[in-house]
Write a protein that holds these residues in place. Structure first.
Motif, PDB file in Angstrom:
ATOM      1  N   GLN A  91       0.835  -1.203   0.000  1.00 36.11           N
ATOM      2  CA  GLN A  91       0.000   0.000   0.000  1.00 36.11           C
ATOM      3  C   GLN A  91       0.870   1.253   0.000  1.00 36.11           C
ATOM      4  OE1 GLN A  91      -3.326   0.232  -0.380  1.00 36.11           O
ATOM      5  NE2 GLN A  91      -3.035   2.456  -0.476  1.00 36.11           N
ATOM      6  N   THR A  92       1.973   1.202   0.717  1.00 39.18           N
ATOM      7  CA  THR A  92       2.883   2.350   0.744  1.00 39.18           C
ATOM      8  C   THR A  92       3.481   2.597  -0.632  1.00 39.18           C
ATOM      9  OG1 THR A  92       3.414   2.031   3.079  1.00 39.18           O
ATOM     10  CG2 THR A  92       5.031   3.230   1.750  1.00 39.18           C
ATOM     11  N   ALA A 106       4.127   5.918  -5.173  1.00 40.82           N
ATOM     12  CA  ALA A 106       4.232   5.944  -6.635  1.00 40.82           C
ATOM     13  C   ALA A 106       3.264   6.966  -7.230  1.00 40.82           C
ATOM     14  CB  ALA A 106       3.963   4.552  -7.203  1.00 40.82           C
ATOM     15  N   ALA A 107       2.069   7.057  -6.652  1.00 40.38           N
ATOM     16  CA  ALA A 107       1.075   8.023  -7.143  1.00 40.38           C
ATOM     17  C   ALA A 107       1.560   9.454  -6.937  1.00 40.38           C
ATOM     18  CB  ALA A 107      -0.255   7.805  -6.425  1.00 40.38           C
ATOM     19  N   GLU A 108       2.280   9.697  -5.851  1.00 38.99           N
ATOM     20  CA  GLU A 108       2.781  11.042  -5.567  1.00 38.99           C
ATOM     21  C   GLU A 108       3.798  11.515  -6.596  1.00 38.99           C
ATOM     22  OE1 GLU A 108       4.366  11.089  -1.641  1.00 38.99           O
ATOM     23  OE2 GLU A 108       2.440  10.646  -0.664  1.00 38.99           O
ATOM     24  N   THR A 167      10.645  -0.485  -5.796  1.00 34.30           N
ATOM     25  CA  THR A 167      10.782  -0.044  -4.404  1.00 34.30           C
ATOM     26  C   THR A 167      11.784   1.099  -4.290  1.00 34.30           C
ATOM     27  OG1 THR A 167      12.437  -1.761  -3.945  1.00 34.30           O
ATOM     28  CG2 THR A 167      10.136  -2.290  -3.460  1.00 34.30           C
ATOM     29  N   VAL A 168      12.883   0.991  -5.006  1.00 30.58           N
ATOM     30  CA  VAL A 168      13.883   2.061  -4.957  1.00 30.58           C
ATOM     31  C   VAL A 168      13.337   3.339  -5.597  1.00 30.58           C
ATOM     32  CG1 VAL A 168      16.165   2.776  -5.790  1.00 30.58           C
ATOM     33  CG2 VAL A 168      15.846   0.474  -4.858  1.00 30.58           C
ATOM     34  N   ALA A 169      12.537   3.197  -6.641  1.00 29.62           N
ATOM     35  CA  ALA A 169      12.006   4.374  -7.343  1.00 29.62           C
ATOM     36  C   ALA A 169      11.157   5.253  -6.435  1.00 29.62           C
ATOM     37  CB  ALA A 169      11.178   3.930  -8.547  1.00 29.62           C
ATOM     38  N   VAL A 170      10.462   4.657  -5.484  1.00 36.19           N
ATOM     39  CA  VAL A 170       9.586   5.459  -4.616  1.00 36.19           C
ATOM     40  C   VAL A 170      10.309   5.915  -3.350  1.00 36.19           C
ATOM     41  CG1 VAL A 170       7.528   4.308  -5.496  1.00 36.19           C
ATOM     42  CG2 VAL A 170       8.604   3.446  -3.396  1.00 36.19           C
ATOM     43  N   MET A 171      11.609   5.654  -3.273  1.00 33.58           N
ATOM     44  CA  MET A 171      12.406   6.059  -2.102  1.00 33.58           C
ATOM     45  C   MET A 171      13.484   7.052  -2.531  1.00 33.58           C
ATOM     46  SD  MET A 171      12.859   2.291  -0.330  1.00 33.58           S
ATOM     47  CE  MET A 171      13.927   2.891   0.995  1.00 33.58           C
ATOM     48  N   GLN A 172      13.062   8.149  -3.155  1.00 34.86           N
ATOM     49  CA  GLN A 172      14.010   9.120  -3.691  1.00 34.86           C
ATOM     50  C   GLN A 172      13.834  10.515  -3.102  1.00 34.86           C
ATOM     51  OE1 GLN A 172      16.602   8.333  -5.540  1.00 34.86           O
ATOM     52  NE2 GLN A 172      16.014   6.182  -5.790  1.00 34.86           N
ATOM     53  N   ASN A 173      13.099  10.613  -2.000  1.00 29.16           N
ATOM     54  CA  ASN A 173      13.009  11.895  -1.292  1.00 29.16           C
ATOM     55  C   ASN A 173      12.930  11.617   0.201  1.00 29.16           C
ATOM     56  OD1 ASN A 173      10.055  12.016  -0.370  1.00 29.16           O
ATOM     57  ND2 ASN A 173       9.810  11.642  -2.572  1.00 29.16           N
ATOM     58  N   GLY A 174      13.250  12.622   0.999  1.00 26.59           N
ATOM     59  CA  GLY A 174      13.358  12.441   2.434  1.00 26.59           C
ATOM     60  C   GLY A 174      12.096  11.927   3.107  1.00 26.59           C
TER      61      GLY A 174
END
Length: 371
Positions: free
Chosen positions: A41-42, A47-49, A85-92
């Motif tokens: 869900q996260t 990803a939508a953001e 997973t890495v793609a959605v972990m690119q901002n603080g």
């Protein structure tokens, strides 16, 4: 904290623990990847953001996609899962959220101490600095530990990718943060063609700084990878290390002969960060029942039980440990042995390790065994 006095005691044939008992038992986790444990869900929400396209539209179907991809037998498809997973972990804020939820999920599973690893260099695509990445992870870990009310302690392991050339930079980052939540260093990625000695300067630097490090070795590649990790690089622990079984011969009559490397690993009490479900997915073992962890436990290697990638393997520490109960008939005493092995091997100061063993692990298991 003597290994000789902490041995499995299943010869007394007590009853096997239930899944509920395994869930309630205090557990210690040394090998878990932050980018391999996100909630579906996260991923959907993050990803939508940012407008990242996913292979499935909702959390339920995305969870199935991750599981099917990891079980496909295709390494290419397995590695593709990390692209998302890495793609959605690119901002603080996103990284901090993932880190906080990681701690929450581990605490809910009965984990009392964890070392969670990730590669900072994989999270700078949108301009974050390496330092900012580590700070965001620590923010999330701190929030998760606070929410858990002291039931769990979590530390970072900073990973360098073995096919890249940033290991010294990541090693220096680990030293800069070691009193602020970072417990150690790791290298990960494809073993074949990328031996750990390519990063020898980083390991020598860490040794000069009296720092701790583990090395992914003996998972997809064999004994040479383990030998280099230990004898050239000085690894404190082996990430997976499952292929050390290749240096052990079991005769038809049941007698066992250890090769020089296996004997050294056992003699030196070098911890093995074993991840049964993940090892089955990557072909290092065919099933829980056939996993070398059974033999290595019988031979009293310093075996620990871990999750690796909770999302991809659809697993948890409870699932890993209960799988071993079903496969080998392990008891609560055996699970206690694995847990104390892991806590002894953690990259925490000795007094902190001892406190968790004496005040959390031993009483927790004692209550379950008595009850």
């Amino acid at each position: 904290m003597n290994d000789v006095t902490e041995t499995p005691t299943s010869t007394a044939v007590p009853a096997r623990p239930t899944r509920e008992q395994v869930h309630a038992a205090p557990k210690v986790l040394l090998h878990d990847h932050l980018d391999g444990g996100l909630r579906p869900q996260t991923i959907v929400e993050l990803a939508a953001e940012i407008g990242h396209e996913l292979p499935a539209p909702d959390a339920e179907s995305l969870g199935r996609w991750f599981a099917e991809s990891a079980d496909s037998g295709s390494l290419v498809r397995y590695l593709e899962t990390f692209d998302h997973t890495v793609a959605v972990m690119q901002n603080g804020p996103a990284i901090a959220r993932v880190a906080r939820e990681c701690v929450e999920d581990l605490a809910a599973d009965g984990v009392v101490y964890a070392e969670v690893r990730y590669a900072p260099e994989q999270h700078v695509a949108n301009g974050m600095t390496l330092d900012e990445v580590v700070a965001a992870v620590q923010e999330g870990f701190d929030a998760g530990m606070a929410a858990a009310g002291g039931r769990i302690v979590v530390r970072q392991l900073l990973t360098a990718m073995r096919h890249q050339a940033r290991s010294m930079e990541i090693a220096e980052l680990a030293i800069a943060w070691r009193d602020r939540g970072v417990a150690g260093f790791d290298i990960a990625g494809a073993e074949a063609g990328f031996p750990p000695t390519r990063h020898l300067d980083a390991f020598e630097y860490l040794q000069r700084e009296n720092a701790h490090f583990t090395i992914h070795a003996g998972e997809a590649f064999g004994l040479p990878s383990i030998w280099e990790a230990i004898q050239w690089c000085g690894a404190d622990r082996l990430g997976h290390g499952v292929r050390i079984a290749d240096d052990i011969t079991v005769a038809d009559d049941g007698s066992v002969e250890l090769g020089r490397l296996a004997a050294y690993v056992r003699d030196k009490r070098i911890p093995l960060e074993m991840c049964p479900s993940s090892n089955i997915q990557t072909g290092a073992a065919s099933s829980f029942a056939e996993h070398p962890i059974g033999l290595l436990t019988d031979l009293r290697f310093r075996v620990t039980v871990n999750t690796d990638n909770r999302l991809m393997s659809q697993t948890s520490m409870t699932k890993e440990m209960f799988g071993l109960v079903e496969a080998f008939g392990y008891t609560l005493e055996d699970l206690r042995w694995f847990t104390i092995n892991a806590m002894k091997s953690a990259f925490l100061p000795f007094d902190e390790r001892l406190k968790i063993i004496d005040e959390v692990v031993k009483p927790g298991y004692a209550a379950l065994i008595a009850g």
